[in-house]
Design an enzyme around this catalytic site. Structure first.
Site, PDB file in Angstrom:
ATOM      1  N   GLY A 121       1.609  -0.979   8.788  1.00  0.00           N
ATOM      2  CA  GLY A 121       2.798  -0.229   8.426  1.00  0.00           C
ATOM      3  C   GLY A 121       3.843  -0.251   9.520  1.00  0.00           C
ATOM      4  N   THR A 122       4.975  -0.833   9.240  1.00  0.00           N
ATOM      5  CA  THR A 122       6.099  -0.830  10.168  1.00  0.00           C
ATOM      6  C   THR A 122       7.382  -1.010   9.381  1.00  0.00           C
ATOM      7  OG1 THR A 122       7.139  -1.962  12.049  1.00  0.00           O
ATOM      8  CG2 THR A 122       5.835  -3.319  10.559  1.00  0.00           C
ATOM      9  N   ASN A 123       8.472  -0.428   9.891  1.00  0.00           N
ATOM     10  CA  ASN A 123       9.786  -0.613   9.265  1.00  0.00           C
ATOM     11  C   ASN A 123      10.639  -1.625  10.009  1.00  0.00           C
ATOM     12  OD1 ASN A 123      10.022   0.998   6.887  1.00  0.00           O
ATOM     13  ND2 ASN A 123       9.976   2.845   8.158  1.00  0.00           N
TER      14      ASN A 123
ATOM     15  N   SER B 214     -10.445   6.633  -0.418  1.00  0.00           N
ATOM     16  CA  SER B 214      -9.925   6.550   0.946  1.00  0.00           C
ATOM     17  C   SER B 214     -10.504   7.714   1.742  1.00  0.00           C
ATOM     18  CB  SER B 214      -8.394   6.615   0.930  1.00  0.00           C
ATOM     19  OG  SER B 214      -7.856   6.517   2.234  1.00  0.00           O
ATOM     20  N   ASN B 215     -10.952   7.433   2.944  1.00  0.00           N
ATOM     21  CA  ASN B 215     -11.474   8.453   3.857  1.00  0.00           C
ATOM     22  C   ASN B 215     -12.784   9.080   3.391  1.00  0.00           C
ATOM     23  OD1 ASN B 215      -9.099   8.470   5.734  1.00  0.00           O
ATOM     24  ND2 ASN B 215      -8.049   9.128   3.866  1.00  0.00           N
TER      25      ASN B 215
ATOM     26  N   TYR C  64       3.377   9.881   0.235  1.00  0.00           N
ATOM     27  CA  TYR C  64       4.158   9.249   1.299  1.00  0.00           C
ATOM     28  C   TYR C  64       5.639   9.607   1.186  1.00  0.00           C
ATOM     29  CZ  TYR C  64       0.153   6.236   2.510  1.00  0.00           C
ATOM     30  OH  TYR C  64      -1.069   5.748   2.915  1.00  0.00           O
TER      31      TYR C  64
ATOM     32  N   ASP D 281       0.830  -1.201   0.000  1.00  0.00           N
ATOM     33  CA  ASP D 281       0.000   0.000   0.000  1.00  0.00           C
ATOM     34  C   ASP D 281       0.866   1.253   0.000  1.00  0.00           C
ATOM     35  OD1 ASP D 281      -2.900   1.088   0.577  1.00  0.00           O
ATOM     36  OD2 ASP D 281      -1.556   2.173   1.928  1.00  0.00           O
TER      37      ASP D 281
ATOM     38  N   SER E  55      -4.111   2.573   9.842  1.00  0.00           N
ATOM     39  CA  SER E  55      -3.794   2.740  11.256  1.00  0.00           C
ATOM     40  C   SER E  55      -4.540   1.729  12.134  1.00  0.00           C
ATOM     41  CB  SER E  55      -4.111   4.172  11.712  1.00  0.00           C
ATOM     42  OG  SER E  55      -3.423   4.487  12.903  1.00  0.00           O
TER      43      SER E  55
ATOM     44  N   LYS F 249      -1.754  23.725   1.131  1.00  0.00           N
ATOM     45  CA  LYS F 249      -2.121  22.320   1.005  1.00  0.00           C
ATOM     46  C   LYS F 249      -3.573  22.229   0.542  1.00  0.00           C
ATOM     47  CE  LYS F 249      -2.268  17.951   3.551  1.00  0.00           C
ATOM     48  NZ  LYS F 249      -2.100  17.280   4.869  1.00  0.00           N
TER      49      LYS F 249
END
Length: 294
Positions: free
Chosen positions: A258-260, A157-158, A54, A49, A209, A96
């Site tokens: 999501g994690t590194n 999304s959203n 990003y 994703d 999330s 923005k």
């Protein structure tokens, strides 16, 4: 790992790997990125994703540098567009904003294809509802991208149900998903109509999330204690329990993890083996709300 069909052309894994922090890792080398993807693939997680924004508009390029033809054929790529922030290639923006115009969507898709070195985006999402959207222009543009083969399926999304209904009314291509915030730390979708709307239409939701932005990992109250007890019984960590809670829902929620951290990536699929009956689900829901259901 189970799989979910979003459209005749696109099937995704039951859990997706979120790459929003990909460009922020200490090591963004192609070898390290490939190792993360291979760790996902070892667990049956094939869906990656992304979004144009990003990493300050850099994460897609980091992924593209790591992709080989073989690796590309083993994964599905989700990306998003329409957020214009004063950063990266949009550093000249005065404010923005969101842009769902034909010109912006097409330019974003071309940039995503080029940066990732691919010839098709499996799933393209409109990242945020645009209050200035011309639904007919946006809808025709998305339909055209699918017809041209540059995109396998499109979604959002959203979006709230009314945003979805407006855009879908101007399209011939069915919207494939809505990626929204859902977790034990964000319960609104269960009661505000967001999930019910998608379930009524047979649409698979995606959840961003799913660990509440990490807050669920540090909760030391009744919810955290319940997560730890269930995790101990299942032989996993509390993250797996929090994700299993989402997987158990009849809406068929697809969590985006999501994690590194390599150890955490390697444990993502543990969620698929955590038992979650109705009373356990409601026990966690009760602790998350802070009170029992009426």
């Amino acid at each position: 790992m189970d799989r979910v069909r979003l459209s005749p052309e696109v099937e995704i894994s039951r859990i997706a790997y979120g790459m929003w922090r990909l460009a922020e890792a200490d090591d963004t080398s192609p070898d390290h990125v490939r190792a993360k993807i291979e760790s996902c693939l070892d667990q049956g997680i094939t869906t990656m994703d992304q979004a144009d924004i990003y990493g300050g508009y850099m994460a897609e390029e980091v992924l593209g540098a790591a992709l080989t033809p073989d690796l590309r054929h083993r994964i599905e790529i989700v990306t998003k567009c329409d957020i214009v922030a004063p950063a990266g290639r949009h550093s000249g923006a005065r404010v923005k904003h969101y842009d769902t115009s034909r010109d912006h969507i097409l330019a974003s898709v071309e940039a995503s294809l080029r940066l990732m070195g691919i010839d098709r985006i499996d799933l393209l999402l409109i990242h945020r509802p645009d209050p200035f959207m011309d639904a007919h222009e946006t809808g025709r543009t998305l339909d055209g991208l699918v017809a041209d083969g540059k995109v396998g399926a499109v979604g959002v999304s959203n979006f709230k149900p009314h945003d979805w209904a407006l855009l879908q009314s101007a399209m011939t291509t069915p919207l494939a998903t809505n990626q929204i915030e859902i977790s034990l730390g964000c319960l609104g979708a269960f009661t505000n109509g967001d999930l019910a709307f998608l379930q009524e239409r047979g649409v698979t939701p995606m959840a961003w999330s799913p660990l509440g932005g990490g807050a669920l990992m540090t909760d030391d109250g009744p919810l955290g204690q319940a997560l730890d007890r269930i995790a101990s019984d299942a032989g996993c960590d509390r993250a797996a329990v929090a994700v299993a809670w989402l997987l158990a829902h009849p809406a068929g929620i697809v969590p985006v993890m999501g994690t590194n951290a390599p150890p955490r990536i390697a444990a993502i699929a543990d969620a698929a083996r955590v038992p979650m009956d109705r009373q356990t689900w409601f026990e966690l829901y009760t602790h998350a709300q802070g009170h029992e259901v009426p």
